[in-house]
Scaffold this active site. Structure first.
Site, PDB file in Angstrom:
ATOM      1  N   ASP A  52     -15.414 -29.055  35.540  1.00  0.00           N
ATOM      2  CA  ASP A  52     -14.835 -28.989  34.196  1.00  0.00           C
ATOM      3  C   ASP A  52     -13.768 -27.881  34.104  1.00  0.00           C
ATOM      4  O   ASP A  52     -13.511 -27.163  35.067  1.00  0.00           O
ATOM      5  CB  ASP A  52     -15.989 -28.760  33.201  1.00  0.00           C
TER       6      ASP A  52
ATOM      7  N   ASP B 194     -13.134 -35.718  25.194  1.00  0.00           N
ATOM      8  CA  ASP B 194     -14.448 -36.370  25.271  1.00  0.00           C
ATOM      9  C   ASP B 194     -14.543 -37.598  24.366  1.00  0.00           C
ATOM     10  O   ASP B 194     -13.949 -37.650  23.292  1.00  0.00           O
ATOM     11  CB  ASP B 194     -15.544 -35.390  24.849  1.00  0.00           C
TER      12      ASP B 194
ATOM     13  N   GLU C 116     -10.340 -32.221  33.634  1.00  0.00           N
ATOM     14  CA  GLU C 116      -9.488 -31.297  32.866  1.00  0.00           C
ATOM     15  C   GLU C 116      -8.787 -32.044  31.724  1.00  0.00           C
ATOM     16  O   GLU C 116      -7.790 -31.575  31.211  1.00  0.00           O
ATOM     17  CB  GLU C 116      -8.544 -30.495  33.761  1.00  0.00           C
ATOM     18  N   TRP C 117      -9.379 -33.202  31.371  1.00  0.00           N
ATOM     19  CA  TRP C 117      -9.030 -33.946  30.152  1.00  0.00           C
ATOM     20  C   TRP C 117      -7.594 -34.483  30.152  1.00  0.00           C
ATOM     21  O   TRP C 117      -7.016 -34.715  29.083  1.00  0.00           O
ATOM     22  CB  TRP C 117      -9.296 -33.075  28.915  1.00  0.00           C
ATOM     23  N   GLY C 118      -7.008 -34.614  31.354  1.00  0.00           N
ATOM     24  CA  GLY C 118      -5.658 -35.150  31.422  1.00  0.00           C
ATOM     25  C   GLY C 118      -4.591 -34.173  30.964  1.00  0.00           C
ATOM     26  O   GLY C 118      -3.446 -34.566  30.732  1.00  0.00           O
TER      27      GLY C 118
HETATM   28  C1  GLA Z   1     -16.648 -30.820  28.368  1.00  0.00           C
HETATM   29  C2  GLA Z   1     -16.603 -32.114  29.151  1.00  0.00           C
HETATM   30  C3  GLA Z   1     -17.806 -32.957  28.785  1.00  0.00           C
HETATM   31  C4  GLA Z   1     -19.084 -32.201  29.085  1.00  0.00           C
HETATM   32  C5  GLA Z   1     -19.090 -30.863  28.365  1.00  0.00           C
HETATM   33  C6  GLA Z   1     -20.230 -29.976  28.806  1.00  0.00           C
HETATM   34  O1  GLA Z   1     -16.483 -31.041  27.004  1.00  0.00           O
HETATM   35  O2  GLA Z   1     -15.417 -32.810  28.902  1.00  0.00           O
HETATM   36  O3  GLA Z   1     -17.790 -34.192  29.484  1.00  0.00           O
HETATM   37  O4  GLA Z   1     -19.184 -32.009  30.478  1.00  0.00           O
HETATM   38  O5  GLA Z   1     -17.889 -30.147  28.596  1.00  0.00           O
HETATM   39  O6  GLA Z   1     -20.230 -28.747  28.163  1.00  0.00           O
END
Ligand code: GLA
Length: 401
Positions: free
Chosen positions: A158, A213, A191-193
């Site tokens: 993450d 998310d 890293e969410w793109g």
């Molecule tokens: C981020 C990630 C999630 C999850 C949480 C855990 O938000 O994108 O998928 O792993 O952290 O804290």
């Protein structure tokens, strides 16, 4: 305090709080192990359990995956997400939360392996995880060696608390550490793109998140989470970048968590299969309703997700609430989803020309939810699509004599 001591203190503070320089760079000598020829399938603790995760719960998931038919349908990985960690010991080794994991991670991995499954963990490239547990920044090689010793097969990595770190460099360091660990470990980049993972992810990891998310709702925005169709809309242009061993990850499944209807969960599962998404269940596998089990183990839909060509679907048509998604499959078949976001059922149709199929072909068309096959279809196919529902088809063209 004299100036010299102040300078030393400030320097120490900077060294302690910024573990890695922003311009760090590393070369990957070992090639990426070939561990995800098709999108990974499994279960992850986060969507259903969050930080409320423990050893008994994880064991129950492994048992359920093995006994429910999900393992037989292709699900493999049991992944513990955030909050399994408690601290580091005097030697800097990561220590699991002993109250929640009294037998330890190694024993849990052994148990998962004894069920014929694979075992995964979560960490973070920052000083802390998103849940505030110790991250791997500056400890990548030590952590990777520990994971390998425990029997870890999959790492979700993450991006919280990363300060000025460069994402490509940070993920490259962990990739290098995993490759030198002596064990085959899938690297799931999370890293969410935010830092163009499609540019460097293919050499560094096996899959990368393309968005923030998901949360368990048909649509909507909440902090940095999005409902299912909002996540879907963010995937429309991503098809160029994915393929075998390099998958876009639109986040984990919410099927069975209670925030959507059965029809909506069928759409969610169908669309994720069209996207060649990792199919990572996020519900409590030990308490699945018959519908949840039926959806997650639909082998015809899974076969689309796992198709060897690995070509992610494109949205080939959109008119208001109605959309058509299509992807070519190995051997010449085509998968199609007719998707209706609207409030009423509608009749939808896809023509051969829209699928770049010759006008004169006939095709056998399998409806992957109704489990019916129509033989010798001409010109195109269609059907009634429920509100928020899909019709998912596998079209097998035949040469007309
Ligand atoms: C981020 C990630 C999630 C999850 C949480 C855990 O938000 O994108 O998928 O792993 O952290 O804290």
């Amino acid at each position: 305090m004299n100036l010299h001591r102040l300078v030393v203190l400030v320097a120490l503070f900077i060294v302690a709080t910024v573990p890695v320089r922003a311009n760090e760079s590393l070369h990957l000598d070992a090639p990426k192990p070939d561990l995800a020829g098709t999108p990974p399938m499994g279960w992850n603790s986060w969507n259903r359990f969050g930080c409320n995760i423990d050893e008994a719960t994880v064991r129950r998931q492994a048992e359920a995956m093995a006994s429910s038919g999900l393992a037989a349908a292709g699900y493999r990985y049991i992944v513990i997400d955030d909050c399994w960690q408690a601290s580091r010991d005097d030697a800097g080794n990561i220590v699991a939360d002993a109250a929640r994991f009294p037998a330890g991670i190694r024993a849990l991995a052994d148990f998962v392996h004894s069920k014929g499954l694979k075992f995964g963990l979560y960490s973070d490239a920052g000083t802390l995880t998103c849940g505030g547990r110790p991250g791997s920044a500056g400890r990548e090689f030590q952590d990777a060696r520990q994971y390998a010793a425990w029997g870890v097969d999959y790492l979700k990595y993450d991006w919280c608390h990363t300060g000025t770190r460069d994402a490509e460099a940070a993920y490259t360091i962990m990739a290098k550490a995993l490759r030198e660990s002596g064990r085959d470990i899938v690297l799931s980049i999370c890293e969410w793109g935010n830092n163009h993972p499609e540019r460097w992810g293919p050499t560094v990891g096996h899959l990368w998140r393309t968005t923030g998310d998901i949360y368990d709702a048909w649509q909507g925005r909440r902090d940095w989470s999005s409902g299912m169709v909002d996540i879907l809309d963010l995937q429309v242009d991503a098809w160029r970048h994915s393929g075998p061993n390099r998958w876009n990850d639109p986040d984990m499944l919410e099927v069975g968590n209670g925030g959507m209807t059965t029809t909506e969960y069928e759409s969610h599962f169908s669309l994720w299969a069209m996207l060649a998404a990792p199919l990572i269940a996020g519900d409590d596998l030990s308490a699945m309703s018959p519908d949840t089990q039926r959806i997650l183990s639909n082998r015809d839909v899974i076969a689309i997700d796992q198709d060897a060509l690995g070509q992610q679907a494109r949205r080939i048509w959109k008119d208001g609430d109605q959309e058509i998604w299509a992807r070519p499959l190995q051997g010449g078949d085509v998968a199609v989803v007719l998707f209706n976001r609207g409030p009423q059922a509608v009749t939808m149709h896809v023509g051969w020309a829209q699928l770049n199929l010759p006008a004169r072909i006939q095709a056998d068309v399998a409806d992957l939810w109704r489990h019916r096959v129509t033989r010798g279809a001409r010109d195109g196919v269609g059907g009634l699509v429920a509100s928020h529902g899909v019709v998912m088809l596998r079209i097998s063209p035949a040469i007309v004599p």
